[in-house]
Design an enzyme around this catalytic site. Structure first.
Site, short mmCIF file in Angstrom:
data_model
loop_
_atom_site.label_atom_id
_atom_site.label_comp_id
_atom_site.label_asym_id
_atom_site.label_seq_id
_atom_site.Cartn_x
_atom_site.Cartn_y
_atom_site.Cartn_z
N THR B 126 0.83 -1.22 0.00
CA THR B 126 0.00 0.00 0.00
C THR B 126 0.86 1.27 0.00
OG1 THR B 126 -1.64 -1.23 1.25
CG2 THR B 126 -1.88 1.16 1.22
N GLU B 127 0.37 2.28 -0.71
CA GLU B 127 1.05 3.58 -0.74
C GLU B 127 0.06 4.66 -0.33
OE1 GLU B 127 2.81 4.00 -4.62
OE2 GLU B 127 4.16 2.30 -4.25
N GLY B 131 -4.29 2.50 -2.42
CA GLY B 131 -4.67 1.46 -1.48
C GLY B 131 -5.38 0.35 -2.21
N THR B 158 2.42 -2.71 8.41
CA THR B 158 2.42 -3.42 9.70
C THR B 158 3.84 -3.92 10.01
OG1 THR B 158 0.14 -4.09 9.35
CG2 THR B 158 1.39 -5.36 10.97
N HIS B 279 -34.54 -13.84 27.85
CA HIS B 279 -35.37 -12.97 27.01
C HIS B 279 -35.19 -13.35 25.54
CE1 HIS B 279 -36.34 -10.53 30.44
NE2 HIS B 279 -35.06 -10.29 30.68
N GLN B 280 -36.29 -13.50 24.86
CA GLN B 280 -36.20 -14.03 23.49
C GLN B 280 -35.39 -13.12 22.56
OE1 GLN B 280 -39.79 -14.94 21.18
NE2 GLN B 280 -39.34 -17.06 21.63
N GLN B 337 -23.92 -4.87 22.26
CA GLN B 337 -25.34 -4.62 22.56
C GLN B 337 -25.81 -5.50 23.72
OE1 GLN B 337 -26.69 -2.20 20.96
NE2 GLN B 337 -28.67 -2.30 21.96
N GLU B 364 -5.98 -5.85 3.62
CA GLU B 364 -5.89 -6.96 2.65
C GLU B 364 -7.08 -6.96 1.69
OE1 GLU B 364 -4.00 -10.48 3.27
OE2 GLU B 364 -2.96 -9.82 5.08
C1 FAD Z 1 -3.83 -1.05 10.56
C2 FAD Z 1 -3.53 -1.27 9.12
C3 FAD Z 1 -2.53 -2.16 8.76
C4 FAD Z 1 -2.21 -2.35 7.42
N1 FAD Z 1 -1.15 -3.16 7.10
C5 FAD Z 1 -0.72 -3.19 5.82
C6 FAD Z 1 0.47 -3.87 5.47
O1 FAD Z 1 1.13 -4.49 6.32
N2 FAD Z 1 0.91 -3.84 4.21
C7 FAD Z 1 0.22 -3.17 3.22
O2 FAD Z 1 0.65 -3.18 2.10
N3 FAD Z 1 -0.93 -2.51 3.51
C8 FAD Z 1 -1.41 -2.50 4.78
N4 FAD Z 1 -2.56 -1.81 5.09
C9 FAD Z 1 -3.25 -1.09 4.04
C10 FAD Z 1 -4.60 -1.64 3.66
O3 FAD Z 1 -4.48 -2.82 2.94
C11 FAD Z 1 -5.35 -0.54 2.89
O4 FAD Z 1 -5.70 0.45 3.82
C12 FAD Z 1 -6.55 -1.05 2.17
O5 FAD Z 1 -6.17 -1.86 1.10
C13 FAD Z 1 -7.45 0.08 1.66
O6 FAD Z 1 -6.75 1.07 0.99
P1 FAD Z 1 -6.95 2.61 1.36
O7 FAD Z 1 -6.77 2.73 2.81
O8 FAD Z 1 -6.04 3.39 0.51
O9 FAD Z 1 -8.44 2.92 1.01
P2 FAD Z 1 -9.04 3.37 -0.42
O10 FAD Z 1 -8.53 2.45 -1.46
O11 FAD Z 1 -8.81 4.81 -0.59
O12 FAD Z 1 -10.56 3.06 -0.20
C14 FAD Z 1 -11.47 3.99 0.44
C15 FAD Z 1 -12.87 3.44 0.32
O13 FAD Z 1 -13.26 3.37 -1.06
C16 FAD Z 1 -13.66 2.07 -1.39
N5 FAD Z 1 -13.26 1.79 -2.78
C17 FAD Z 1 -12.06 1.97 -3.35
N6 FAD Z 1 -12.09 1.61 -4.64
C18 FAD Z 1 -13.33 1.16 -4.89
C19 FAD Z 1 -13.99 0.65 -6.03
N7 FAD Z 1 -13.34 0.47 -7.18
N8 FAD Z 1 -15.29 0.30 -5.92
C20 FAD Z 1 -15.95 0.44 -4.75
N9 FAD Z 1 -15.38 0.92 -3.63
C21 FAD Z 1 -14.08 1.28 -3.71
C22 FAD Z 1 -12.95 1.17 -0.41
O14 FAD Z 1 -13.62 -0.05 -0.27
C23 FAD Z 1 -13.02 2.04 0.83
O15 FAD Z 1 -14.27 1.87 1.44
C24 FAD Z 1 -2.93 -1.66 6.41
C25 FAD Z 1 -3.97 -0.79 6.78
C26 FAD Z 1 -4.27 -0.59 8.11
C27 FAD Z 1 -5.36 0.37 8.45
#
Ligand code: FAD
Lengths: 262, 382
Positions: B126-127, B131, B158, B279-280, B337, B364
């Site tokens: 990720t960059e 993402g 991570t 409670h159900q 809840q 992921e």
């Molecule tokens: C605590 C933590 C640990 C992590 N560890 C690692 C790691 O070890 N190595 C690594 O490489 N990465 C890591 N990540 C990165 C993680 O995999 C990304 O945050 C994730 O893939 C989402 O990318 P983004 O945050 O840029 O969100 P974005 O890609 O900007 O997404 C934002 C929102 O838009 C939605 N979205 C984006 N594109 C579409 C589309 N085409 N259609 C519909 N919806 C869309 C997404 O589902 C999301 O809801 C980590 C992240 C966190 C928070």
């Protein structure tokens, strides 16, 4: 050193226990079995003793049902070298169990230099098998052991007595040592240990193979029952100051005459 | 024939891992969540017992577990603490591309040290600007004599603050998209030009270490490239086929833990003169939670089983990841809840689990991206 450990498989402490149909034992079909927790200290002490004496072997022995052999496999995965299982019902009495253990140890062809056991099994809490086994083998035994040091076949053992005091015993091998909580911290079976355990030898005998028959039974179980349900607690209304003195008198009276605790 | 029974060895593995989770991880989970520190003693102990790096093959010192075995282990560890599990699981994520695509010399050089002592690895995909659209990554790789030179920035990495080894995805030319991506291993954390950012402050998984990583003319020997230039995207996909079921398994573990807490509490908490379990409305909630956990688990097992059979599991891996993560979020919310006001307090365990659950829907591949993968597979068939 030929080190033996006797282990029992007992119902997991979270298991709900029910008597079987004719009351001769408990229902075993739905039980999750675990190694008797005190026996874990015995296995650990055996492994520590082995580590301190190169060339030693640890043999674990269990008498009991064959449906699950978890406890033996756990001991092998922790690092024991081989295992012996004497197949039987789970409801043997202490005498039969001790005799079967003796027979299994003798049948192994190795003379036991030391035998570790737990001080008691947490299911029937009889606290008899270690002492009976030592008696049958005519070797010294020390129970409730919380400290164990070994030097060239002599053991210095600390055992707990009433009031938290410690007694210190010196025994020479061969001896039986019944272990208590606090003696050590049992190791986990590591995952490579679990894989290796599969290839370790596990000998299986019948009760007859180890010289035990029904004539050896000293205790016959006939009427397993659940403890009676606790009656609901009593509540006393005493928010009103005027009634408090009489409520206190009533409670004291009940504690004295009904509950008989004061 | 279908067989839902675990082997006796798998049962033992599960038992042992659960014992570790309950005795070593759970009692400390709250403390490390609050301090945000890495629980090095617990992590090292997990490594000593063989619970970490399950992807390393036996020829290189590993344990030789099947994919299904590693799911069982991950579920148990996540039951103990999601945050600690993320730290441990990230090792597998980083080592998988090497295990799957490295040559023997590389496996020996990179993987075997992880079997000799507890070491930590980071997976850098990720960059800041990429993402979900991972193939659009912009970190570059350029040849220079017998080295490659890496430039760019990674985000949300991570383990970065503790890593002994970094697996880096980079591109010869961002315009090439998937085809330009390569995967290279950096095993010298003191190399010039490597800059590790500050630890991110997070909602959950707080004991896990997450940071930005910047590469400025970082030189890596050519023999550290996994496969050839341009093989990176394929390696990432193969890795995710393994790691997504694993993340889903962590969701199952977390959800099972939330469910167990909720059931226990419901039996103890008395309102309107009876335990709330009577409670159900609570019963229906608990029944839904139990169904979600079990359905998630079965998807995880199937996604893992396919891999163990040597079959493609990309679609099932996404089913498992999206379903288990989404259901975990629901189950964790319901657990809070059921605890009522006490569930909202950090004195009780379910509040942390609810915070931890959220991340599983994000990393992921978000739950949305998993659905895109699934839809793509479905429509490419007809
Ligand atoms: C605590 C933590 C640990 C992590 N560890 C690692 C790691 O070890 N190595 C690594 O490489 N990465 C890591 N990540 C990165 C993680 O995999 C990304 O945050 C994730 O893939 C989402 O990318 P983004 O945050 O840029 O969100 P974005 O890609 O900007 O997404 C934002 C929102 O838009 C939605 N979205 C984006 N594109 C579409 C589309 N085409 N259609 C519909 N919806 C869309 C997404 O589902 C999301 O809801 C980590 C992240 C966190 C928070």
């Amino acid at each position: 050193m030929n080190i033996f450990v006797c282990i029992k498989q007992v119902p997991d402490t979270e298991t709900k226990i029910t008597p079987n149909g004719d009351g001769t034992y408990i229902e075993t079909s739905s039980i999750k079995w675990i190694m008797n927790p005190y026996d874990e200290f015995a296995v650990e002490q055996a492994l520590l003793t082995k580590q301190a004496n190169s060339g030693s072997t640890v043999t674990v022995v269990r008498v009991g049902g064959v449906k699950d052999t978890e406890a033996l496999r756990t001991a092998l995965a922790m690092g024991a070298d081989d295992a012996i299982l004497v197949e039987s019902d789970d409801n043997l009495d202490s005498f039969m169990t001790a005799k079967a253990l003796k027979g299994a140890i003798e049948k192994s062809g190795k003379s036991a230099d030391v035998i570790f056991t737990g001080k008691q099994a947490i299911d029937d809490d009889c606290l008899q098998v270690p002492q009976l086994l030592a008696g049958m083998l005519n070797i010294p035994s020390v129970s409730v052991v919380v400290g164990c040091e070994e030097a060239s076949g002599a053991f210095t053992l600390k055992r707990e007595v009433e009031g938290g005091a410690l007694e210190v015993y010196e025994v020479k091998s061969p001896a039986l040592i019944a272990c208590n909580k606090g003696l050590n911290t049992p190791r986990y079976a590591s995952l490579p240990g679990i894989m290796k355990a599969k290839r370790k030898p596990l000998a299986q005998h019948s009760l007859a193979d180890v010289g035990v028959s029904d004539a050896d039974r000293r205790v016959k179980y006939s009427n397993f029952q659940l403890p009676p349900e606790k009656p609901a607690g009593k509540k006393f209304e005493a928010m009103d100051e005027a009634v408090q003195a009489s409520v206190v008198a009533e409670v004291v009276g009940l504690l004295r005459n009904e509950a008989k605790v004061i | 024939m279908v067989n839902f029974d675990l082997s006796s060895e798998q049962k033992e593995i599960k038992e042992m891992a659960m014992k570790f989770a309950k005795n070593e991880m759970m009692p400390k989970a709250g403390e490390f969540d609050e301090s945000g520190k890495m629980p090095m003693d617990i992590l090292t102990k997990a490594w000593e017992l063989g619970l970490v790096n399950t992807c390393i093959p036996p020829e290189f010192g590993g344990t030789g577990f099947s994919t299904l075995d590693s799911m069982i282990i991950t579920e148990a560890l996540a039951y103990g603490c999601l945050g600690m599990n993320t730290t441990l699981m990230a090792n597998d994520l980083a080592l998988l591309p090497i295990a799957l695509g490295g040559n023997d010399e590389q496996k020996k050089r990179f993987l075997t040290p992880f079997t000799e002592s507890y070491k930590i690895a980071s997976f850098c995909l990720t960059e800041p600007g990429n993402g979900s659209d991972a193939a659009g990554l912009k970190t570059t790789i350029k040849e220079d004599g017998d080295h490659y030179v890496i430039n760019g920035q990674k985000m949300w990495i991570t383990n970065a603050g503790y890593a002994d080894l970094f697996v880096i995805y980079c591109t010869t030319d961002p315009a090439l998209k998937h085809k330009g991506i390569s995967c290279i291993v950096l095993d010298d954390k003191n190399v010039a030009g490597l800059e590790i950012g500050a630890k991110e402050k997070k909602m959950g998984h707080r004991s896990s270490d997450t940071r930005a990583v910047t590469f400025t003319n970082v030189r890596i020997p050519k023999e550290n490239l996994i496969g050839n230039l341009g093989d990176g995207w394929n390696l990432a996909k193969m890795t995710l086929d393994h790691s997504r079921p694993m993340v889903a398994a962590s969701a199952v573990g977390g959800a099972q833990c939330a469910l167990d807490h909720a059931v226990k509490y419901a039996k103890e908490r008395v309102q309107f003169n009876k335990p709330i379990a009577g409670h159900q409305a609570i019963q229906l909630m608990v029944a839904d939670m139990a169904m979600k956990v079990e359905a998630s688990r079965l998807l995880v097992y199937k996604a893992a089983w396919l891999l163990d059979q040597g079959k493609s599991n990309t679609e099932l891996a996404s089913y498992a990841k999206a379903f288990a993560a989404d259901k975990f979020m629901e189950v964790a919310t319901d657990a809070v809840q059921i605890f009522g006001g006490y569930g909202y307090s950090s004195e009780y365990p379910v509040e942390k689990i609810m915070r931890d659950a959220k991340l599983i829907q994000i990393y992921e591949g978000t739950s949305q991206i998993q659905r895109l993968v699934i839809a793509k597979e479905i429509f490419s068939r007809s």
